[in-house]
Design a protein around this motif. Structure first.
Motif, PDB file in Angstrom:
ATOM      1  N   TYR A  23      46.866  43.976  55.467  1.00 17.71           N
ATOM      2  CA  TYR A  23      46.360  44.050  54.194  1.00 17.71           C
ATOM      3  C   TYR A  23      44.934  43.078  54.180  1.00 17.71           C
ATOM      4  N   THR A  24      44.116  44.111  53.853  1.00 15.50           N
ATOM      5  CA  THR A  24      42.776  43.625  53.640  1.00 15.50           C
ATOM      6  C   THR A  24      41.982  44.638  52.766  1.00 15.50           C
ATOM      7  N   HIS A  25      40.815  44.365  52.602  1.00 17.27           N
ATOM      8  CA  HIS A  25      39.921  45.390  51.719  1.00 17.27           C
ATOM      9  C   HIS A  25      39.392  46.579  52.694  1.00 17.27           C
ATOM     10  N   GLY A  26      39.746  46.456  53.930  1.00 14.49           N
ATOM     11  CA  GLY A  26      39.188  47.790  54.776  1.00 14.49           C
ATOM     12  C   GLY A  26      40.541  48.582  55.073  1.00 14.49           C
ATOM     13  N   THR A  27      41.867  48.288  54.512  1.00 12.03           N
ATOM     14  CA  THR A  27      43.148  48.705  55.069  1.00 12.03           C
ATOM     15  C   THR A  27      43.889  49.653  53.633  1.00 12.03           C
ATOM     16  N   PRO A  28      43.357  49.361  52.375  1.00 11.24           N
ATOM     17  CA  PRO A  28      44.431  49.740  51.534  1.00 11.24           C
ATOM     18  C   PRO A  28      44.638  51.101  51.365  1.00 11.24           C
ATOM     19  N   PHE A  29      43.904  52.073  51.826  1.00 13.64           N
ATOM     20  CA  PHE A  29      44.415  53.643  51.565  1.00 13.64           C
ATOM     21  C   PHE A  29      45.036  54.092  52.762  1.00 13.64           C
ATOM     22  N   ASP A  49      39.741  38.064  45.538  1.00 10.71           N
ATOM     23  CA  ASP A  49      38.822  38.277  46.652  1.00 10.71           C
ATOM     24  C   ASP A  49      39.215  37.735  47.995  1.00 10.71           C
ATOM     25  N   THR A  50      40.290  37.439  48.409  1.00 11.92           N
ATOM     26  CA  THR A  50      40.610  36.825  49.722  1.00 11.92           C
ATOM     27  C   THR A  50      41.106  37.772  50.621  1.00 11.92           C
ATOM     28  N   GLY A  51      40.945  39.228  50.222  1.00 11.80           N
ATOM     29  CA  GLY A  51      41.203  40.296  51.326  1.00 11.80           C
ATOM     30  C   GLY A  51      39.935  40.834  52.022  1.00 11.80           C
ATOM     31  N   VAL A  52      38.703  40.065  51.590  1.00 12.10           N
ATOM     32  CA  VAL A  52      37.462  40.486  52.296  1.00 12.10           C
ATOM     33  C   VAL A  52      37.413  40.225  53.885  1.00 12.10           C
ATOM     34  N   THR A  53      36.434  40.651  54.441  1.00 10.67           N
ATOM     35  CA  THR A  53      36.361  40.688  55.956  1.00 10.67           C
ATOM     36  C   THR A  53      34.780  39.897  56.168  1.00 10.67           C
ATOM     37  N   TYR A  54      33.998  39.975  55.151  1.00  7.83           N
ATOM     38  CA  TYR A  54      32.697  39.178  55.276  1.00  7.83           C
ATOM     39  C   TYR A  54      32.513  38.405  54.048  1.00  7.83           C
ATOM     40  N   ARG A  55      31.792  38.869  53.088  1.00  9.53           N
ATOM     41  CA  ARG A  55      31.422  37.744  51.996  1.00  9.53           C
ATOM     42  C   ARG A  55      32.461  37.697  50.955  1.00  9.53           C
ATOM     43  N   VAL A  56      32.858  36.503  50.687  1.00 13.08           N
ATOM     44  CA  VAL A  56      33.755  36.213  49.636  1.00 13.08           C
ATOM     45  C   VAL A  56      32.948  35.898  48.200  1.00 13.08           C
ATOM     46  N   GLY A  57      33.542  35.873  47.097  1.00 12.73           N
ATOM     47  CA  GLY A  57      32.999  35.542  45.576  1.00 12.73           C
ATOM     48  C   GLY A  57      33.115  36.953  44.806  1.00 12.73           C
ATOM     49  N   ALA A  58      33.848  37.977  44.963  1.00 15.29           N
ATOM     50  CA  ALA A  58      34.055  38.986  44.196  1.00 15.29           C
ATOM     51  C   ALA A  58      35.029  38.578  43.026  1.00 15.29           C
ATOM     52  N   ASP A  90      39.844  44.819  25.538  1.00 20.51           N
ATOM     53  CA  ASP A  90      39.885  43.783  26.634  1.00 20.51           C
ATOM     54  C   ASP A  90      41.168  43.163  26.787  1.00 20.51           C
ATOM     55  N   TYR A  91      42.063  43.442  28.058  1.00 24.49           N
ATOM     56  CA  TYR A  91      43.331  42.816  28.259  1.00 24.49           C
ATOM     57  C   TYR A  91      43.237  41.470  28.849  1.00 24.49           C
ATOM     58  N   GLY A  92      41.955  41.126  29.278  1.00 21.32           N
ATOM     59  CA  GLY A  92      41.886  39.847  29.947  1.00 21.32           C
ATOM     60  C   GLY A  92      42.183  40.168  31.427  1.00 21.32           C
ATOM     61  N   ASP A  93      42.446  38.929  32.195  1.00 19.93           N
ATOM     62  CA  ASP A  93      42.584  39.183  33.643  1.00 19.93           C
ATOM     63  C   ASP A  93      43.955  38.774  34.127  1.00 19.93           C
ATOM     64  N   LEU A  94      44.331  39.425  35.104  1.00 18.41           N
ATOM     65  CA  LEU A  94      45.878  39.409  35.572  1.00 18.41           C
ATOM     66  C   LEU A  94      46.030  37.937  36.636  1.00 18.41           C
ATOM     67  N   PRO A  95      46.997  37.447  36.570  1.00 23.03           N
ATOM     68  CA  PRO A  95      47.124  36.186  37.146  1.00 23.03           C
ATOM     69  C   PRO A  95      47.589  36.436  38.878  1.00 23.03           C
ATOM     70  N   VAL A  96      46.335  36.475  39.666  1.00 25.27           N
ATOM     71  CA  VAL A  96      46.499  36.546  40.955  1.00 25.27           C
ATOM     72  C   VAL A  96      46.607  35.060  41.576  1.00 25.27           C
ATOM     73  N   VAL A  97      46.659  35.285  42.977  1.00 24.96           N
ATOM     74  CA  VAL A  97      47.110  34.077  43.701  1.00 24.96           C
ATOM     75  C   VAL A  97      45.971  33.892  44.677  1.00 24.96           C
ATOM     76  N   PRO A  98      44.977  33.183  44.742  1.00 31.90           N
ATOM     77  CA  PRO A  98      43.805  33.206  45.812  1.00 31.90           C
ATOM     78  C   PRO A  98      44.273  32.678  47.009  1.00 31.90           C
ATOM     79  N   GLY A  99      43.997  33.510  48.016  1.00 32.78           N
ATOM     80  CA  GLY A  99      44.372  33.554  49.267  1.00 32.78           C
ATOM     81  C   GLY A  99      45.864  34.022  49.822  1.00 32.78           C
ATOM     82  N   TYR A 100      46.711  34.729  48.856  1.00 31.86           N
ATOM     83  CA  TYR A 100      47.970  35.078  49.080  1.00 31.86           C
ATOM     84  C   TYR A 100      47.788  36.321  48.717  1.00 31.86           C
ATOM     85  N   ILE A 101      47.416  37.425  49.480  1.00 26.09           N
ATOM     86  CA  ILE A 101      47.371  38.740  49.051  1.00 26.09           C
ATOM     87  C   ILE A 101      48.526  39.565  48.584  1.00 26.09           C
TER      88      ILE A 101
END
Length: 318
Positions: free
Chosen positions: A162-168, A44-53, A86-97
């Motif tokens: 790279y943010t949540h406002g630019t992916p497409f 969730d560190t691609g956000v531009t406002y509230r974090v926590g997703a 349910d395959y579980g979660d993928l191993p993301v790296v917080p803060g490193y998009i």
């Protein structure tokens, strides 16, 4: 009888018992005999406002415990047709998009190589770029359906690509989306200027604002979606802020004037016959979620997608 992997029945074990997986499905990492996999991408560190997703996958799984197996509107028992885990979660790296993008892409490739349909729970909307990269490696350019209050086609935020406002925009630049088969539905809210919507159209997307939807009705929108994506593989991305904040308060960038959960269900049910090869549900933010209503909506909308997949698969095997 279930085709393969299926949920634990609430008639056998209370729904408040057991380890929380999506809809009480088995947590399985082996892909033999699997048709669909629920996958968490808690970045969730691609956000531009509230974090926590990052806590979205856990919250959606928690609120999915009441999901049952039969979808009455489509008249399909999901797990008689599909084997789902349910395959579980993928191993993301917080803060490193970009590192997280690489891990998400690599984590999804085994599923796609086994023709398993991934349904990904985010996480913020930036993760969809990594998902599309993985999907494109299996299917090439795909059709694209986006339910959202924002286009997410900005070029950059604060000089960052790279943010949540630019992916497409990035996805179009990278050749991941077949734009002649791409449509965005539900855009609303205040903008920096008319160019905020024009940029999506210039990239090749068909854009339906919330006002457009209200003027023409859901039936016309469903027809437009089906006409636009046509035949061939399609990716469906659902940002929970498509819903009005009354129905989805727990999200990072809420916009008033949105849609009800019932309207969202109708739109997703309208995708029967569409060749969905991957989908995601993003931007659920539990810290702002009143009584878990947002996560509950997300879980049920994922079940709608599962039901569409089952309906389509049943039609192929009859």
């Amino acid at each position: 009888m279930p085709k393969g992997y299926a949920p634990v029945s609430g008639l056998e074990s209370p729904r408040f018992a057991g380890i929380r997986t999506f809809a009480r499905l088995p947590h399985v990492r082996e892909l033999a005999g699997v048709d669909v996999a629920i996958v968490g991408a808690p970045f969730d560190t691609g956000v531009t406002y509230r974090v926590g997703a990052r806590f979205g996958p856990a919250a959606v799984r928690e609120m999915s415990a009441m999901l049952r197996t039969y979808h009455p509107s489509l008249d399909v028992d999901v797990y008689e047709v599909l084997s789902v885990v349910d395959y579980g979660d993928l191993p993301v790296v917080p803060g490193y998009i970009e590192d997280s993008y690489q891990r998400i892409e690599q984590g999804l490739l085994p599923l796609l190589e086994h023709d398993v349909v991934p349904l990904v729970i985010g996480g913020d909307h930036s993760i969809t770029l990594a998902e599309l990269r993985a999907v494109a490696r299996r299917y090439g350019r795909v059709g694209f359906i986006q339910f959202d209050s924002h286009t997410d086609t900005w070029d950059e935020y604060w000089g960052k690509k790279y943010t949540h406002g630019t992916p497409f925009r990035r996805a179009v630049e990278e050749g991941l989306i077949e734009t002649t088969r791409a449509i965005q539905v539900g855009m609303r809210g205040s903008l920096y200027g008319p160019e905020d919507l024009d940029q999506s159209r210039e990239l090749g997307f068909e854009v339906w604002t919330a006002d457009d939807v209200r003027r023409t009705g859901l039936g016309a929108v469903i027809e437009a979606i089906r006409r636009r994506v046509g035949q061939g593989p399609v990716f469906v991305s659902f940002d929970i802020d498509f819903l009005d904040p009354v129905y989805a308060p727990g999200t990072g960038t809420p916009e008033v004037g949105g849609f009800t959960t019932r309207e969202a269900q109708e739109l997703l049910r309208g995708l029967v016959g569409v060749d969905i090869v991957a989908a995601d549900m993003v931007e659920v933010l539990p810290a702002h979620d009143v009584s878990g209503v947002t996560a509950l909506a997300a879980a049920n909308l994922l079940f709608e997608i599962l039901a569409v997949l089952a309906f389509n698969r049943r039609g192929m095997t009859r």
